[in-house]
Enzyme design. Sequence first.
Site, PDB file in Angstrom:
ATOM      1  N   GLY B  48     -33.761 -19.613   8.252  1.00 10.94           N
ATOM      2  CA  GLY B  48     -33.509 -20.994   8.665  1.00 10.94           C
ATOM      3  C   GLY B  48     -34.785 -21.712   9.086  1.00 10.94           C
ATOM      4  O   GLY B  48     -35.007 -22.864   8.720  1.00 10.94           O
ATOM      5  N   ASN B  77     -41.043 -12.456  16.344  1.00 13.83           N
ATOM      6  CA  ASN B  77     -41.985 -11.918  15.351  1.00 13.83           C
ATOM      7  C   ASN B  77     -41.818 -12.578  13.991  1.00 13.83           C
ATOM      8  O   ASN B  77     -42.521 -12.256  13.059  1.00 13.83           O
ATOM      9  CB  ASN B  77     -41.852 -10.389  15.232  1.00 13.83           C
ATOM     10  CG  ASN B  77     -40.676  -9.984  14.361  1.00 13.83           C
ATOM     11  OD1 ASN B  77     -39.673 -10.678  14.297  1.00 13.83           O
ATOM     12  ND2 ASN B  77     -40.797  -8.862  13.688  1.00 13.83           N
ATOM     13  N   ARG B  78     -40.861 -13.492  13.859  1.00 13.19           N
ATOM     14  CA  ARG B  78     -40.705 -14.156  12.566  1.00 13.19           C
ATOM     15  C   ARG B  78     -40.139 -15.564  12.671  1.00 13.19           C
ATOM     16  O   ARG B  78     -40.340 -16.376  11.789  1.00 13.19           O
ATOM     17  CB  ARG B  78     -39.817 -13.308  11.648  1.00 13.19           C
ATOM     18  CG  ARG B  78     -38.420 -13.121  12.194  1.00 13.19           C
ATOM     19  CD  ARG B  78     -37.691 -11.969  11.560  1.00 13.19           C
ATOM     20  NE  ARG B  78     -36.334 -11.897  12.062  1.00 13.19           N
ATOM     21  CZ  ARG B  78     -35.996 -11.452  13.268  1.00 13.19           C
ATOM     22  NH1 ARG B  78     -36.932 -11.033  14.103  1.00 13.19           N
ATOM     23  NH2 ARG B  78     -34.743 -11.435  13.651  1.00 13.19           N
ATOM     24  N   ASN B 137     -24.689 -12.799   8.755  1.00 17.11           N
ATOM     25  CA  ASN B 137     -23.472 -12.011   8.868  1.00 17.11           C
ATOM     26  C   ASN B 137     -22.467 -12.330   7.782  1.00 17.11           C
ATOM     27  O   ASN B 137     -22.300 -13.458   7.356  1.00 17.11           O
ATOM     28  CB  ASN B 137     -22.923 -12.031  10.293  1.00 17.11           C
ATOM     29  CG  ASN B 137     -21.860 -13.050  10.516  1.00 17.11           C
ATOM     30  OD1 ASN B 137     -20.807 -12.992   9.890  1.00 17.11           O
ATOM     31  ND2 ASN B 137     -22.133 -13.987  11.388  1.00 17.11           N
ATOM     32  N   LEU B 138     -21.889 -11.258   7.305  1.00 22.04           N
ATOM     33  CA  LEU B 138     -21.107 -11.302   6.084  1.00 22.04           C
ATOM     34  C   LEU B 138     -19.880 -12.184   6.174  1.00 22.04           C
ATOM     35  O   LEU B 138     -19.591 -12.955   5.270  1.00 22.04           O
ATOM     36  CB  LEU B 138     -20.691  -9.872   5.733  1.00 22.04           C
ATOM     37  CG  LEU B 138     -20.025  -9.689   4.396  1.00 22.04           C
ATOM     38  CD1 LEU B 138     -21.000  -9.981   3.280  1.00 22.04           C
ATOM     39  CD2 LEU B 138     -19.479  -8.284   4.271  1.00 22.04           C
ATOM     40  N   ARG B 141     -20.739 -15.731   5.866  1.00 25.23           N
ATOM     41  CA  ARG B 141     -21.177 -16.083   4.510  1.00 25.23           C
ATOM     42  C   ARG B 141     -19.972 -16.244   3.582  1.00 25.23           C
ATOM     43  O   ARG B 141     -19.940 -17.141   2.734  1.00 25.23           O
ATOM     44  CB  ARG B 141     -22.130 -15.015   3.970  1.00 25.23           C
ATOM     45  CG  ARG B 141     -23.487 -15.088   4.640  1.00 25.23           C
ATOM     46  CD  ARG B 141     -24.297 -13.824   4.446  1.00 25.23           C
ATOM     47  NE  ARG B 141     -24.935 -13.770   3.134  1.00 25.23           N
ATOM     48  CZ  ARG B 141     -25.705 -12.738   2.751  1.00 25.23           C
ATOM     49  NH1 ARG B 141     -25.922 -11.743   3.584  1.00 25.23           N
ATOM     50  NH2 ARG B 141     -26.254 -12.738   1.571  1.00 25.23           N
ATOM     51  N   CYS B 177     -19.110 -16.847  -7.592  1.00 17.52           N
ATOM     52  CA  CYS B 177     -19.093 -17.199  -6.181  1.00 17.52           C
ATOM     53  C   CYS B 177     -19.504 -15.982  -5.359  1.00 17.52           C
ATOM     54  O   CYS B 177     -19.680 -14.892  -5.901  1.00 17.52           O
ATOM     55  CB  CYS B 177     -17.730 -17.755  -5.742  1.00 17.52           C
ATOM     56  SG  CYS B 177     -16.524 -16.521  -5.229  1.00 17.52           S
ATOM     57  N   CYS B 192     -31.326  -6.756  19.457  1.00 19.16           N
ATOM     58  CA  CYS B 192     -31.074  -7.458  20.721  1.00 19.16           C
ATOM     59  C   CYS B 192     -29.587  -7.431  21.052  1.00 19.16           C
ATOM     60  O   CYS B 192     -29.194  -7.371  22.205  1.00 19.16           O
ATOM     61  CB  CYS B 192     -31.605  -8.883  20.672  1.00 19.16           C
ATOM     62  SG  CYS B 192     -30.963  -9.813  19.293  1.00 19.16           S
TER      63      CYS B 192
HETATM   64 ZN   LIG Z   1     -15.480 -15.880  -7.147  1.00 22.51          ZN
END
Ligand SMILES: [Zn+2]
Lengths: 517, 644
Positions: B48, B77-78, B137-138, B141, B177, B192
């Site tokens: 992000g 760190n990123r 996180n799945l 998503r 998709c 964390c």
């Molecule tokens: Zn699909």
Amino acid sequence: MTDSEKYDRQLRLWGEDGQAKLEKSHICLLNGTALGTETLKNLVLPGIGAFTVVDSHKVAESDLGNNFFVEKKTLGQSRARVVCELLRELNDRVKGFSVEEDPVYLINNNISFFKDFSLVFANRIPETALVTLSAYLYENNIPLVVGNSYGYIGYLRVSVPEHQIIESKPDNPMDDLRIINPFKELDEATQKIELTGLNSQELTHVPYVYLMIKFIKEWKSTHDGKAPETRAEKEEFKKFFLSKSPNPDAENFAEGITNMLKVLQPYRISSDIDKLLKDEKAVNPTEQSDDFWIMVSALKSFVESHGVLPLNGNLPDMHADTCSFIQLQKIYQEKGIADLSEFSSLVDSLVSKLGKDQISSDLVKKFCKNTRFLNVVRYKSLAEEYEKPNTSVIISELEQPDNNMVYYIALRAIDKFFSTYTRYPGFHDEEVDSDLPLLKSATHALLQEHSISSDLVKDEYLAEMTRYGACELHNLSSLMGGIISQEIIKLMTHQYVPLNNTFIFNGINSTATQFTI
Amino acid sequence: MTGNSNSNGGDNSNQNERFSHLIETLGLNLFQKIQKAKILVVGAGGIGCELLKNLILSGFINIEIIDLDTIDLSNLNRQFLFRKHHIGMSKSKIAREAVLKYNPSANIVAHHGDIKSQEFGPQYFKQFDLVMNALDNLSARRHVNRVCLSADVPLVESGTAGYLGQLTVIKKGDTECFECVPTEAPKQFAVCTIRSNPSAPIHCIVWAKMLFGRLFGVADDSNAVTDMDDNIVEGTEEQNNIVRDLQLAVEKDKGYGQWVYHKVFYTDIDRLARMKEMWKEKKPPQPRLLADIDQELDNNTAEHINTAQLKDQKVWGFKENVRVFLETLAQLKQRFEKDGALSWDKDDDMALNFVVSASNIRSHIFGITTKSKFDVKSMAGNIIPAIATTNAVIGGLIVMNAINIIDGRLKDCKSIFLIEQPSNKRMLLVSEIPKPNTACYVCQKNFITIKLNTNTVKVGQLIHDILKKHLAFSLPMLTVGNDLLYESGDEDLSKEEIRARDALEQKVLSSYRMGDNVILAVEDYLQDFKVSILINHVESFGTEEENKKKEHEKWFEIVGTATAAAPFQTQPIQSITTTATAYNAVTDIDDLEIIEPTPTTPTPTTTTTTTTTTTSGKKRKEIESAPGSEDSDGSKKQKYETIE
Ligand SMILES: [Zn+2]
């Protein structure tokens, strides 16, 4: 001590040792362009020791449009100082220095300025100065990384005479189990196990390592002392092995079958390692030899007397009851320790023979645990590339349609153009049309110099490059900064194998290619 | 438009000069499209940060950011838009401020909120030209995938893990998709989360395994779960305001068990609880003194647990956990002294008991559901590292694809996979984006079959384990024919309603109109997603004999989704040649998928999906006629803030 909480994520990738190496490094950036600062950003965040920015430019309006490490209020100020200050804000553990000076001037008048850096990252440095710098760094074994972000095209070149890697960390390393050639202690422990005395429950808890060794031995006794070698023999051995299983679902037997082809491979030292052992530097160590080559030389003695590399000593997780697993783990561990101690004494005696300082036991240990993964990369210098490029590679790549090699040629031609006209082609909008023929002739001259047919570089690519007029897009620089900093981390930590030697990213179709030119 | 304060008469020409690089390379026409485009960035973490920077410096002006997280030390760190003094603050807000400096006239809106909340449904998504997922996180998503399909907005999907990264573009009807190729259930967590901010049982289990390694394993410097002699609970040396827990030394003198217990369940917890920033939106953890526990009664759930359950399926009470913890601690210590370093093995009962008890005590302290030994045994996890370099490459590629989309050149977008070592001279594996999987239940068929035993599987298992966990519904609503059987909602429930819902969830399917051959319609209005499910009754999967040997007894099967590919860790790089496999390769860094509804102890940093149910036709009617009337105390929790 490192900041292990802040660096937690990366420590899982390159460990305390990689982090310590990173924290010792001092990176020099020539020109604080967007590409330069984005690359440094990704190095300052994980905590290199220090960086120095050399740049004589002042912050311009166009910098505000593509460089994240300048601010509007700094317009007209020294770009070296401004980007240095903003980069330093990323990480208070990193030291940042700025030198408001033209890198070309330093190269031509004070080249020893570069002698104490761990690595120099150059971008937008004219060809002749770059070759001078490259020669100096090459002589001092300091890595040089050259980067360019040019319109939609990204370029990266790495050069260092010799880069040594102890932990190359291959993707899927094989476990060092020695099932086909068990060492004495492992063989003895296997013999002690009486499978016939076990009930079927107990049999399913014997680690597959023991089973394999036992059954290979049994097989050998009825096959002229030979392990299964041909495909047919392996198939037959598989049946034989499974016939010993108390039931078809025994997980330890299933593990044995999964790993069967790997463990039946005859033990062999890889050709890469063999090449290292035969390297002149390993064969004839001198008082000038560095730690790495002294250890390779000691390794050579170890291999000569044992025929195998020192055992790594790690046992992967496998199906077994806890007690036998721990027992087996101990056998591997102890053999690993014994091999390490023998290897260490070989190193010690070589060191004292050569009258060198002791090598730290941590380093010897790390080396010994990783002997299967050693690697040395030797790069061409820039001067050599420019004089004698690998033309067969260039031609064969150029002959393929839409190959990224064409951009390598174009960027080299643009460097020539710059040397002649001290400006980039198409830099002034009104000169785009008139610059194109000039770039074409620079390209043709370059190709001719190396006896490459000029038909191989189509004009449309040169027109595209001229249209860019040396523009630098933030987004492409950010992406290239990610790739370049990744290679710099590989070079600094001496982990993983850095690319050799040229990389082109094509932002028009999102492809990337590595060439050894 | 907001924030015009900085513009002045001459700003336009400056703007053009500032973006001269862009205008010359992209052309004025595309540059103007970019300036008009409206972008949604979901997630202000590692990717992000890169995205927001790249977008602003690529000429984008209209951007909204959504992120629920606050800034943690291990992000620094990123996540370069954040500094140490931002720790504990909203990621989206700080990120907005940081990039706004580069174009003060840009119109950036930051939401500190949950992407799965009602605020951000399909109607909200429709205003954007493009959505970028920068999520780790799945389940989120999958959620965004569904909302984008519903709103017909193109989505750039991405993920990173260590040196590996991937991205692709999802456009309804044109491309695969996110769910055309199902992903493995994730098992990775952010450190964390594990060390300071657990919100699910698995977080405490991973922590307990780390503690085991710390106390009894081979010395490992990267295991920073606790520093046994550190008694600082607040302050820093620089500021000279250190507060110490002096009791730690006292406990150490009492014995090993007392020492370890006090250190990890008192000193460390006290230190966390004192970080006020972290507990603004949730209850701080409660440090527990060993001496206090003896005084307490074991008021755990143990009593109302069905005694017919297997011993290991029982959830231990708090005191029981403490007792087991101290007991195994002493035993393991002995073994360690005799045999040397131990490796954790789930089949080693002592080691397992240690993790069960330690994780449950920690769960208790953080107000997280405690787990049975049976459940703990099956849960395990690793931590996926994250670094700046990979994020930079992926961030750059995402914006490159975004510009293609804005330019109307979807066909030029590619699926890209970044690998750690160049193989076959390639570092980026680029391929055409696959067409939709015609069997995909999300974007194509909207029909699946679930096989299970309708006489033993309970409604709650269907809702939580199958619909939410496996099929990623956020708020499923179940209907058969015209009858509403089950409805979810995020309003606070009254006690009676919770009890009614609990009772319903305990019913087996066949006793609640979900028998063999019934077609069930499941709808999620947040995702604007509807699927028909044919229920197929089967007595069992495989023989009892076979099931006994397996660790998890299989109790349902979903037909109509493609089979899941191998998980990331076991996948050799060489085999990643198609996007289909590459797609599965990146697992989650921080999955906060909460499967258990936790109506009594809501944790605001995660999705508090409380579930409302109806048991009578009369009640059902009320809900249908007045949705939202379930809000018993009339107050809704303010979950997000918006900065304009
Ligand atoms: Zn699909």
